[in-house]
Motif scaffolding. Structure first.
Motif, PDB file in Angstrom:
ATOM      1  N   VAL A 124       0.878  -1.177   0.000  1.00 32.76           N
ATOM      2  CA  VAL A 124       0.000   0.000   0.000  1.00 32.76           C
ATOM      3  C   VAL A 124       0.910   1.220   0.000  1.00 32.76           C
ATOM      4  CG1 VAL A 124      -1.824   1.272   1.183  1.00 32.76           C
ATOM      5  CG2 VAL A 124      -1.766  -1.233   1.326  1.00 32.76           C
ATOM      6  N   ILE A 140      -1.326  -1.475  -4.223  1.00 34.89           N
ATOM      7  CA  ILE A 140      -2.492  -0.634  -3.935  1.00 34.89           C
ATOM      8  C   ILE A 140      -1.965   0.782  -3.676  1.00 34.89           C
ATOM      9  CG2 ILE A 140      -4.370  -0.252  -2.276  1.00 34.89           C
ATOM     10  CD1 ILE A 140      -3.969  -3.418  -1.676  1.00 34.89           C
ATOM     11  N   ARG A 141      -2.524   1.784  -4.332  1.00 30.98           N
ATOM     12  CA  ARG A 141      -1.990   3.145  -4.168  1.00 30.98           C
ATOM     13  C   ARG A 141      -3.100   4.182  -4.127  1.00 30.98           C
ATOM     14  NH1 ARG A 141       3.278   3.916  -7.928  1.00 30.98           N
ATOM     15  NH2 ARG A 141       3.330   5.793  -6.638  1.00 30.98           N
ATOM     16  N   ASN A 142      -2.880   5.240  -3.374  1.00 30.49           N
ATOM     17  CA  ASN A 142      -3.845   6.339  -3.275  1.00 30.49           C
ATOM     18  C   ASN A 142      -3.116   7.579  -2.761  1.00 30.49           C
ATOM     19  OD1 ASN A 142      -3.888   6.552  -0.298  1.00 30.49           O
ATOM     20  ND2 ASN A 142      -4.790   4.514  -0.387  1.00 30.49           N
ATOM     21  N   VAL A 186      -4.991   4.255   4.681  1.00 28.72           N
ATOM     22  CA  VAL A 186      -5.866   3.090   4.716  1.00 28.72           C
ATOM     23  C   VAL A 186      -7.288   3.533   5.031  1.00 28.72           C
ATOM     24  CG1 VAL A 186      -6.364   0.916   5.895  1.00 28.72           C
ATOM     25  CG2 VAL A 186      -3.995   1.521   5.326  1.00 28.72           C
ATOM     26  N   GLU A 215      -9.029   0.546   0.816  1.00 29.33           N
ATOM     27  CA  GLU A 215      -7.811  -0.252   0.962  1.00 29.33           C
ATOM     28  C   GLU A 215      -8.117  -1.517   1.773  1.00 29.33           C
ATOM     29  OE1 GLU A 215      -7.773   3.241   1.316  1.00 29.33           O
ATOM     30  OE2 GLU A 215      -7.267   3.068  -0.805  1.00 29.33           O
ATOM     31  N   SER A 236      -9.553  -3.841  -0.759  1.00 33.58           N
ATOM     32  CA  SER A 236      -8.527  -4.424  -1.625  1.00 33.58           C
ATOM     33  C   SER A 236      -7.680  -5.450  -0.871  1.00 33.58           C
ATOM     34  CB  SER A 236      -7.628  -3.317  -2.189  1.00 33.58           C
ATOM     35  OG  SER A 236      -8.354  -2.483  -3.065  1.00 33.58           O
ATOM     36  N   SER A 269      -1.876   4.026   9.711  1.00 34.89           N
ATOM     37  CA  SER A 269      -2.286   3.096   8.654  1.00 34.89           C
ATOM     38  C   SER A 269      -2.105   1.647   9.099  1.00 34.89           C
ATOM     39  CB  SER A 269      -1.476   3.369   7.383  1.00 34.89           C
ATOM     40  OG  SER A 269      -1.752   4.671   6.892  1.00 34.89           O
ATOM     41  N   ASN A 277      -6.151  -0.225  -6.979  1.00 30.55           N
ATOM     42  CA  ASN A 277      -6.977  -0.949  -6.005  1.00 30.55           C
ATOM     43  C   ASN A 277      -7.476  -2.236  -6.655  1.00 30.55           C
ATOM     44  OD1 ASN A 277      -9.587  -0.609  -7.392  1.00 30.55           O
ATOM     45  ND2 ASN A 277      -9.307   1.556  -6.942  1.00 30.55           N
ATOM     46  N   ASP A 326     -12.714   6.660  -2.489  1.00 31.35           N
ATOM     47  CA  ASP A 326     -11.291   6.899  -2.236  1.00 31.35           C
ATOM     48  C   ASP A 326     -10.533   7.276  -3.505  1.00 31.35           C
ATOM     49  OD1 ASP A 326      -9.313   7.059  -0.147  1.00 31.35           O
ATOM     50  OD2 ASP A 326      -8.285   5.463  -1.231  1.00 31.35           O
TER      51      ASP A 326
END
Lengths: 162, 162
Positions: free
Chosen positions: A33, A56-58, A63, A67, A70, A130, B58, B66
């Motif tokens: 993440v 997983i990225r944002n 989190v 997330e 995912s 997170s 994701n 998100d």
């Protein structure tokens, strides 16, 4: 020509040397993440190869429910066991507050987002936050191997903080 | 040694040749939303270089609150203008239903997630759904250049579907 069109030309070159398909489940059983930041090439930073790990990225590498969704799918359906969290120095999320970001949107559109922007003021603390959110989730079965890092955009190194 | 420890050794090698820092705003003003799938090396597929584009990922490459949050921050605070969506063939999200996934979690933990799992049955349709969610959001100011693709895990090629 748009940037997207340029990237599609790159894709045609990529496909020429491509050998697939690889199996669906990540071969190293890891989920990562990380922040969406343009300077974080997660494949390069960790030496990942295709097929090894979910990524997983944002904004922020935080989190939220998405997330958790995912990670739940990653662990429950596709067999991952370790989780690596990556925040980074010089993060945009350190440069504003939720209140001012949402106020600006409300002033411009008339609507205030119902979601949190997830800005933060302390990198290490937000990595620990997170990790804590993952460990507190009833939907993620494997939380023994959750480790959190800050990537230094100046040196390219990861520092473990949680 | 855990896989995470192996990746940290890779990171030490990566940092030896690292030259940073690059600027915070993405130099090509692009944001990418892609599935977390281990076979999607977004940097390789698009020929991205460090510093060029935000990368949001994701389970499924879907658009939930998100991703709207991340895209709003990307466009409003960091100047991106184009959006590239990437789903892919042989996706895990095609292999289950929200109902059965959430039922299994509820049976095991006693709790039913309040979020949707976002499984889907038609790849192209879900790419179009993701584009539609972005275009319908009041919080994303620039939606003229939103394009959606399916990555073929057998050939390495992107096919445009929206």
């Amino acid at each position: 020509m748009s940037v997207t069109d340029e990237y599609l030309e790159n894709n045609a070159r990529y496909a020429k040397d491509f050998s697939g398909p690889l199996p669906l489940p990540p071969s190293r059983q890891v989920a990562i993440v990380a922040c969406m930041d343009a300077r974080l090439n997660v494949y390069g930073i960790l030496g990942l190869r295709e097929g090894e790990a979910h990524v997983i990225r944002n904004a922020g590498g935080v989190v939220t429910d998405d997330e958790i969704r995912s990670l739940a799918i990653s662990q429950r359906l596709l067999g991952t066991r370790e989780i690596i969290l990556i925040h980074h120095t010089d993060c945009g999320m350190l440069t504003f507050s939720d209140d001012e970001f949402k106020r600006a949107i409300q002033d411009e559109t008339g609507l205030k987002p119902a979601w949190a922007a997830e800005a933060f003021t302390d990198l290490d603390e937000d990595v620990r936050q997170s990790v804590a959110r993952i460990k507190a989730s009833p939907f993620i079965p494997h939380t023994d191997a959750v480790r959190g890092f800050v990537f230094d955009v100046g040196t390219g190194l990861l520092h473990e903080v949680a």
